[in-house]
Scaffold this active site. Structure first.
Site, PDB file in Angstrom:
ATOM      1  N   HIS A  64      61.541  56.652  37.085  1.00 13.97           N
ATOM      2  CA  HIS A  64      60.590  55.335  36.994  1.00 13.97           C
ATOM      3  C   HIS A  64      61.106  54.402  35.845  1.00 13.97           C
ATOM      4  CE1 HIS A  64      57.183  57.740  39.020  1.00 13.97           C
ATOM      5  NE2 HIS A  64      57.918  58.856  38.368  1.00 13.97           N
ATOM      6  N   PHE A  65      61.347  53.253  36.442  1.00 17.78           N
ATOM      7  CA  PHE A  65      62.378  52.147  35.338  1.00 17.78           C
ATOM      8  C   PHE A  65      61.396  51.065  34.975  1.00 17.78           C
ATOM      9  CE2 PHE A  65      67.208  53.733  35.970  1.00 17.78           C
ATOM     10  CZ  PHE A  65      66.707  55.048  35.038  1.00 17.78           C
ATOM     11  N   ASP A 306      62.599  63.026  36.916  1.00 16.04           N
ATOM     12  CA  ASP A 306      61.114  62.582  36.760  1.00 16.04           C
ATOM     13  C   ASP A 306      60.999  61.399  35.447  1.00 16.04           C
ATOM     14  OD1 ASP A 306      58.554  61.367  37.544  1.00 16.04           O
ATOM     15  OD2 ASP A 306      57.487  63.458  37.058  1.00 16.04           O
TER      16      ASP A 306
HETATM   17  O1  DOR Z   1      53.512  62.304  34.644  1.00 22.10           O
HETATM   18  C1  DOR Z   1      53.751  61.269  35.695  1.00 22.10           C
HETATM   19  N1  DOR Z   1      54.337  60.062  35.221  1.00 22.10           N
HETATM   20  N2  DOR Z   1      53.582  61.299  36.993  1.00 22.10           N
HETATM   21  C2  DOR Z   1      54.002  60.626  37.860  1.00 22.10           C
HETATM   22  O2  DOR Z   1      53.689  61.046  39.025  1.00 22.10           O
HETATM   23  C3  DOR Z   1      54.029  59.305  37.397  1.00 22.10           C
HETATM   24  C4  DOR Z   1      55.028  59.175  36.118  1.00 22.10           C
HETATM   25  C5  DOR Z   1      54.840  57.666  35.542  1.00 22.10           C
HETATM   26  O3  DOR Z   1      55.182  56.820  36.345  1.00 22.10           O
HETATM   27  O4  DOR Z   1      54.363  57.430  34.455  1.00 22.10           O
END
Ligand code: DOR
Length: 446
Positions: A64-65, A306
């Site tokens: 996630h950027f 992740d």
């Molecule tokens: O812990 C998480 N953070 N799980 C997710 O599904 C999204 C991610 C985020 O984008 O912060």
């Protein structure tokens, strides 16, 4: 045969499909041009890799950027810079930005931004919703699109597809493997009152419990079979899901993360507090052992980080105001190589899960193995190097890592993307020249 190449990696131990051998590897025009004892070969640049292992480029298929919209946490420059410092050559970025990547124009916008500032190769997911379900099948064909992502449970951002009827429409409307966050939204809502203000963060895995994950994963497998669509179940956290997924190899592939393989409750919450908070949660040692079992049995296909950065200030808020997620793109390689050196998995299995695995799961073209004609992407590592992971090494804008203070054995020394050295000995080189990842062509008219 005497040939001229652009680059030769000389004298390293090379992890090839099916064998690990001492060999030289050459690249020309961004692709692997020769492998073997390249005694007479010439190259503009020869790099001594004696004592090092040459792996196919590591592909992190879940990050996630945050760009656009949440650039104070991360952007495509800082996120991809962190990636190459950690030995990662390509990333797939998730759609829960602000606005979300849930239409073709938003996807084009991300690709244009990345063309200007990405340090590594990249592809972007489209976020599914009840509203765009019928259009996703056309949009997922766009170059640089990694496919479709479904959030079955609410997490960071507004993306959510929680009803079977809508999930069915998303799955029925396309061709490529769909990546899914499996937590059951109805159960999350039902149990939310468990974590009112003042609840300790150690309640996070009680609220988002085993049944929450299991229920969603079971529903997804049934819907995937019904619609005939392949799915990829992201960040598995329970021993039970591994057993369920063992019986679902017809439709599902499986991701695990370094965090869930390394940390465990209750220690992680005692030591890190809300910095260990993520969705789905870090659970106890029984589940961590279940994930390793799934990895050993070949049920897990892919390791993704992740990477989900939030600032120190945001994470320091009292639970449950603190946001879920931890950074990980830069620490994936050293943390997992440390497990390799501890004998928890072989180097070949690591490569299987970080290069060949993403290529197989997402049908990537020309990446995922060291083979003639493939992109010359290499993660060159020193398996003997002992180093401490510290917050000051972290290039993510968030500036912290849950692994701060961990001494690991195994470290990324060079990152080479399409024949260009972009990181050596902890230094970022050149300028951003990342390109969209290519995928195999889809059958017409699906
Ligand atoms: O812990 C998480 N953070 N799980 C997710 O599904 C999204 C991610 C985020 O984008 O912060």
């Amino acid at each position: 045969m005497s040939e001229t190449h652009d680059l030769i990696l000389k004298g390293g131990t090379v992890v090839l499909p099916g064998r690990t051998v001492k060999a030289d590897v050459a690249a020309r025009n961004g692709r692997v041009s020769a492998i073997g004892a390249l005694v007479d070969a010439k190259a503009e640049r020869v790099i001594d890799c004696a004592g090092l292992h040459v792996l196919p480029g590591v592909i992190d298929s879940q990050v996630h950027f945050r760009e656009p919209g949440l650039e104070h946490k991360e952007d495509l420059d800082s996120g991809t810079r962190a990636a190459i410092l950690g030995g990662v050559t390509a990333i797939f970025e998730m759609p829960n930005t602000t606005p979300a990547t849930d239409n073709e124009a938003a996807l084009e916008d991300k690709l244009a931004r990345a063309a200007a500032k990405a340090w590594c190769d990249h592809a972007f997911f489209l976020g599914a919703s009840s509203e765009n379900a019928e259009q996703l099948g056309a949009w997922e064909r766009r170059d640089g699109c990694a496919g479709v992502k479904i959030f079955m449970g609410s997490s960071t951002g507004s993306l959510l597809v929680d009803q079977d009827e809508a999930i069915r429409r998303v799955l029925a409307g396309g061709f490529r493997r769909v990546a899914v966050h499996c937590e059951d939204e109805a159960r999350l809502k039902e149990r939310k009152s468990m974590v009112a203000d003042g609840a300790p963060v150690s309640m996070h895995p009680e609220w988002r419990d085993v049944e929450t994950a299991v229920k969603a994963t079971r529903r997804l497998i049934a819907l995937a079979r019904e619609t005939g669509r392949k799915v990829h179940v992201l960040h598995i956290t329970t021993a039970e899901e591994m057993e369920i997924l063992r019986e679902a190899r017809d439709v599902a592939t499986v991701e695990v993360t370094p965090q869930h393989l390394t940390l465990a409750a209750p220690e992680c919450y005692e030591g890190l507090g809300s910095f260990a908070q993520m969705n789905p949660p870090i659970r106890d040692a029984r589940h961590r052992a279940g994930l390793w079992w799934g990895l050993e049995q070949g049920i897990a296909d892919v390791i993704g980080s992740d990477h989900a950065p939030h600032t120190l200030k945001e994470k320091s808020q009292d639970y449950p105001k603190s946001p879920s997620g931890m950074p990980g793109v830069q620490t994936l390689v050293p943390v997992m190589l440390n497990h390799v050196s501890a004998g928890k998995l072989s180097l070949e299995r690591f490569v299987d899960m970080t290069s060949a695995g993403p290529a197989r799961v997402y049908d990537i073209a020309g990446k995922g193995r060291i083979a003639a004609g493939y992109d010359a992407d290499f993660t060159v590592v020193d398996l003997g190097a002992e180093k401490k992971i510290t917050n000051d090494w972290i290039a993510s804008k968030c500036g912290w890592t849950p692994f701060h203070g961990l001494t690991v054995r195994g470290w990324p020394m060079m990152t080479i993307i399409r024949g260009r050295m972009v990181m050596r000995d902890g230094e970022v080189l050149g300028k951003p020249q990342g390109k969209p990842v290519r995928f195999h062509p889809l059958p017409p008219g699906v």
